[in-house]
Scaffold this motif. Sequence first.
Motif: not given
Length: 302
Positions: A88-96, A105-111
């Motif tokens: 998913n879009w919030l996963a790292d590039v390896d999919g984990i 900062s970034g998108d993750r804190p909103a979830f």
Amino acid sequence: MPTPFDLNNAPAYAHWRAAKWAAQPHQASDLVVPIADPRLLQKTELLALINKCSQVNMVIYQSAVTEADKNIPLRLGQQLGLHRLDGNWLADVDGISPIAVAEPSGDRPAFIPYTNRAIKWHTDGYYQPAQRLIRGMVLHCVRPASRGGETALLDHDMAYIAMRDANPDWVRALMAADAMTIPARLDDDGVARPEQTGPVFSVDPHTGVLHMRYTARTRSIVWKDDATTRAAVKFLADFLASDSPCIFRLKLAPGMGLVCNNVLHDRAAFEDAPAQPRLLYRARYLDRVMAPEIYNKLASSA
């Protein structure tokens, strides 16, 4: 083929229901399977994990491997037949996905998963389209929270049984194609994820197993507006808030993890130790855990 999920087939349902109840654990510790190294399972360990998942859709593994290694969930999943990783879009590039309190900062804190707040009952990927259902998951613990962060687990088959026993019409309502709608998610560029409408309970046409997509959230969700659906949703919420013996609560320790066919789960709020913040690795899959009969076939041909 006869299916227990046909509301007109009482004998098939009764047989399946009896088998499910017979396999039910009595306590959370009954879900635990000790293993040496999740990256390289012994045959007996692998079969124990597969068998437990086939019975109750989930298993907890316990190992002494405590390093922060994202290959642990990946290699474990591969051995269990989990190959189609959903990055998913919030996963790292390896999919984990590293499940930890995110930097500001970034998108993750909103979830919510990337905060220390409680997460209500849900199945992963309830907002996914039908062609990308999340069927399997590995959640590996590197470090637990210093306080809180317990997980509650419920086999979705048992939620189905509770509802069907109470009122089959409620099951019928939640199997409707328009039962639950997750509105579109918007960002600065427009629609980041389109609206998704679908059933809560569905049956895989290839395997005949039950799948569930659900969230207990009350915002950013639209339920079909009829009396039967509303009653079904209330029953399910009340059941999840109950002290049912089918609900198991535990706190994962370092080296422990959950393997499941995307069962219902929640998370308690937690407090972090600044020097040792909570960290789990989550891998989500479009596959279910390998069935025992498939493992036996592969083992006999090896």
